[in-house]
Design a protein around this motif. Sequence first.
Motif, PDB file in Angstrom:
ATOM      1  N   SER A  78     -52.026  21.931  14.358  1.00  0.00           N
ATOM      2  CA  SER A  78     -50.642  21.832  14.855  1.00  0.00           C
ATOM      3  C   SER A  78     -50.287  20.381  15.148  1.00  0.00           C
ATOM      4  O   SER A  78     -51.158  19.504  15.179  1.00  0.00           O
ATOM      5  CB  SER A  78     -50.437  22.659  16.122  1.00  0.00           C
ATOM      6  OG  SER A  78     -50.800  21.916  17.275  1.00  0.00           O
ATOM      7  N   LYS A  80     -49.635  19.208  17.860  1.00  0.00           N
ATOM      8  CA  LYS A  80     -50.195  18.766  19.137  1.00  0.00           C
ATOM      9  C   LYS A  80     -51.218  17.643  18.916  1.00  0.00           C
ATOM     10  O   LYS A  80     -51.481  16.852  19.811  1.00  0.00           O
ATOM     11  CB  LYS A  80     -50.875  19.923  19.867  1.00  0.00           C
ATOM     12  CG  LYS A  80     -49.945  20.998  20.378  1.00  0.00           C
ATOM     13  CD  LYS A  80     -49.115  20.528  21.547  1.00  0.00           C
ATOM     14  CE  LYS A  80     -48.400  21.650  22.289  1.00  0.00           C
ATOM     15  NZ  LYS A  80     -47.530  22.493  21.466  1.00  0.00           N
ATOM     16  N   ASN A 106     -52.300  25.639  21.575  1.00  0.00           N
ATOM     17  CA  ASN A 106     -52.571  24.537  20.657  1.00  0.00           C
ATOM     18  C   ASN A 106     -52.890  23.209  21.344  1.00  0.00           C
ATOM     19  O   ASN A 106     -53.699  22.426  20.856  1.00  0.00           O
ATOM     20  CB  ASN A 106     -51.385  24.334  19.720  1.00  0.00           C
ATOM     21  CG  ASN A 106     -51.419  25.306  18.547  1.00  0.00           C
ATOM     22  OD1 ASN A 106     -52.466  25.519  17.946  1.00  0.00           O
ATOM     23  ND2 ASN A 106     -50.278  25.894  18.222  1.00  0.00           N
ATOM     24  N   LYS A 183     -45.971  12.028  19.676  1.00  0.00           N
ATOM     25  CA  LYS A 183     -44.970  12.901  19.060  1.00  0.00           C
ATOM     26  C   LYS A 183     -43.813  12.108  18.458  1.00  0.00           C
ATOM     27  O   LYS A 183     -43.179  12.542  17.496  1.00  0.00           O
ATOM     28  CB  LYS A 183     -44.443  13.909  20.090  1.00  0.00           C
ATOM     29  CG  LYS A 183     -45.414  15.038  20.433  1.00  0.00           C
ATOM     30  CD  LYS A 183     -45.311  16.196  19.462  1.00  0.00           C
ATOM     31  CE  LYS A 183     -46.149  17.400  19.857  1.00  0.00           C
ATOM     32  NZ  LYS A 183     -45.550  18.268  20.870  1.00  0.00           N
ATOM     33  N   THR A 206     -38.823  24.714  20.567  1.00  0.00           N
ATOM     34  CA  THR A 206     -39.009  23.920  21.786  1.00  0.00           C
ATOM     35  C   THR A 206     -39.775  24.661  22.866  1.00  0.00           C
ATOM     36  O   THR A 206     -39.381  25.749  23.285  1.00  0.00           O
ATOM     37  CB  THR A 206     -37.617  23.543  22.358  1.00  0.00           C
ATOM     38  OG1 THR A 206     -36.859  22.921  21.316  1.00  0.00           O
ATOM     39  CG2 THR A 206     -37.741  22.605  23.536  1.00  0.00           C
ATOM     40  N   GLY A 207     -40.876  24.055  23.299  1.00  0.00           N
ATOM     41  CA  GLY A 207     -41.610  24.560  24.459  1.00  0.00           C
ATOM     42  C   GLY A 207     -41.378  23.585  25.598  1.00  0.00           C
ATOM     43  O   GLY A 207     -40.346  23.600  26.266  1.00  0.00           O
ATOM     44  N   THR A 210     -41.799  17.962  24.077  1.00  0.00           N
ATOM     45  CA  THR A 210     -42.263  16.587  23.805  1.00  0.00           C
ATOM     46  C   THR A 210     -41.849  16.108  22.413  1.00  0.00           C
ATOM     47  O   THR A 210     -41.525  14.937  22.244  1.00  0.00           O
ATOM     48  CB  THR A 210     -43.803  16.453  23.904  1.00  0.00           C
ATOM     49  OG1 THR A 210     -44.398  17.474  23.122  1.00  0.00           O
ATOM     50  CG2 THR A 210     -44.276  16.540  25.324  1.00  0.00           C
ATOM     51  N   GLY A 269     -46.468  28.833  21.749  1.00  0.00           N
ATOM     52  CA  GLY A 269     -46.034  27.463  22.046  1.00  0.00           C
ATOM     53  C   GLY A 269     -44.657  27.399  22.682  1.00  0.00           C
ATOM     54  O   GLY A 269     -44.264  26.373  23.234  1.00  0.00           O
ATOM     55  N   LEU A 270     -43.908  28.508  22.583  1.00  0.00           N
ATOM     56  CA  LEU A 270     -42.557  28.536  23.157  1.00  0.00           C
ATOM     57  C   LEU A 270     -42.542  29.241  24.512  1.00  0.00           C
ATOM     58  O   LEU A 270     -41.500  29.380  25.137  1.00  0.00           O
ATOM     59  CB  LEU A 270     -41.584  29.243  22.199  1.00  0.00           C
ATOM     60  CG  LEU A 270     -41.570  28.741  20.751  1.00  0.00           C
ATOM     61  CD1 LEU A 270     -40.464  29.418  19.969  1.00  0.00           C
ATOM     62  CD2 LEU A 270     -41.392  27.228  20.719  1.00  0.00           C
ATOM     63  N   THR A 346     -44.301  23.790  13.098  1.00  0.00           N
ATOM     64  CA  THR A 346     -45.080  22.990  14.044  1.00  0.00           C
ATOM     65  C   THR A 346     -46.579  23.272  14.017  1.00  0.00           C
ATOM     66  O   THR A 346     -47.369  22.474  14.519  1.00  0.00           O
ATOM     67  CB  THR A 346     -44.542  23.215  15.465  1.00  0.00           C
ATOM     68  OG1 THR A 346     -44.303  24.618  15.628  1.00  0.00           O
ATOM     69  CG2 THR A 346     -43.245  22.465  15.666  1.00  0.00           C
ATOM     70  N   GLY A 347     -46.958  24.437  13.460  1.00  0.00           N
ATOM     71  CA  GLY A 347     -48.392  24.740  13.463  1.00  0.00           C
ATOM     72  C   GLY A 347     -48.742  25.763  12.387  1.00  0.00           C
ATOM     73  O   GLY A 347     -47.867  26.386  11.772  1.00  0.00           O
TER      74      GLY A 347
END
Length: 363
Positions: A78, A80, A106, A183, A206-207, A210, A269-270, A346-347
């Motif tokens: 991911s 991350k 992640n 990021k 979005t979580g 970042t 992640g969210l 994102t992952g």
Amino acid sequence: MLVAYDYEEAARRITPADLRIRPHHMWRYRELLPVLDDDNIVTLGEGGTPLLHSRVIGEALGMPHLYFKDESGNPTGSFKARGLGMAVSRAKELGLNKLIIPTAGNAGTAVAAYAARAGMRACVIMPEDSPLTFMLDCRLHGAEVELVKGTIADCGAVAAEKADKDGWFSVATLKEPYRIEGKKTLGYELAEQFDYDLPDVIVYPTGGGTGLIGMWKAFIEMEQMGWVGGRKPAMVAVQASGCAPIPRAWENGESTAAPWENAQTVAAGLRVPGAIGDFLILDAVKQSGGVAVAVSDRKLIHYTGELAAREGIFSSPEGGAALAALVRLVEDGSINPDRRVVVFITGTGYKYMEAMETILSDG
Ligand SMILES: *Cc1c(COP(=O)(O)O)cnc(C)c1O
């Protein structure tokens, strides 16, 4: 806390032309990154991910310029890896060797891997109902793993207490300024991939935010250095309807987001009920002319399947959420289909086997 640089000096030391010959990982932007001594860089080759032109979904939506920024090939699966590769490198530079993180998944696996690479200790606090892969992954990398009842918010409280008591350094979202710096390389990379003519819309699951905050920072930095003009992408913040503090605040015209009760979604992640950078996310969405939207788990699961079946992209459910939001915004006329739009994957889907089973059983 955000990192500031001397942008005039940076613009003298590096130009877009210099970048062309550098290797494709995130450290190619090093003049604009916080690690001072190259010896402290802890890398697994993060960044340099593909921007894929949509082959089928774009055509179905009447969108000739739909792209996927596919972050699933990063180390640890991911994006991350960008933030935590940076945070661990900087932690090494500052002489730290015990890192703790509350995580929905992640981020924990990324800290565990980069800490292993750096010879540091890692402690990961995650919800007890996290996908099994995440826990096994962290343990195999040698991290201490503590499972907590509740969401990442409850994990955050446990991590803060442990940090105080046992001298762990917290690399929780926005508790230190360097994850944002990792990021933000997403923004530099997109600029390069669009030849410094930034896309019109960015759709971002979005979580803690970042990535959105980091990209927005990158766009402002590049403008200050004269790499791009003043026109920036509209930022679309996507969450799941079972945990949607940012869309709720957006609809109510608020500048901060109240915490979400009983947060639930398969898109781990969210599942961030209260983002510490809520005001930065909402501000970037507003300044960019974007919007914050929530999509149901049913929809995000469906579109995770569509990404695999129609585009060959095995995305985590968060990427499916971003695509689901795009489809809605094009259908309701909020996004003009002629625009150049980037949807963030994102992952990787490989860590979410339970969710993948649901996709198949849903048809
Ligand atoms: C963490 C995570 C997100 C959310 O990212 P933020 O930058 O914290 O908003 C989205 N997708 C995946 C796969 C994640 O791991």
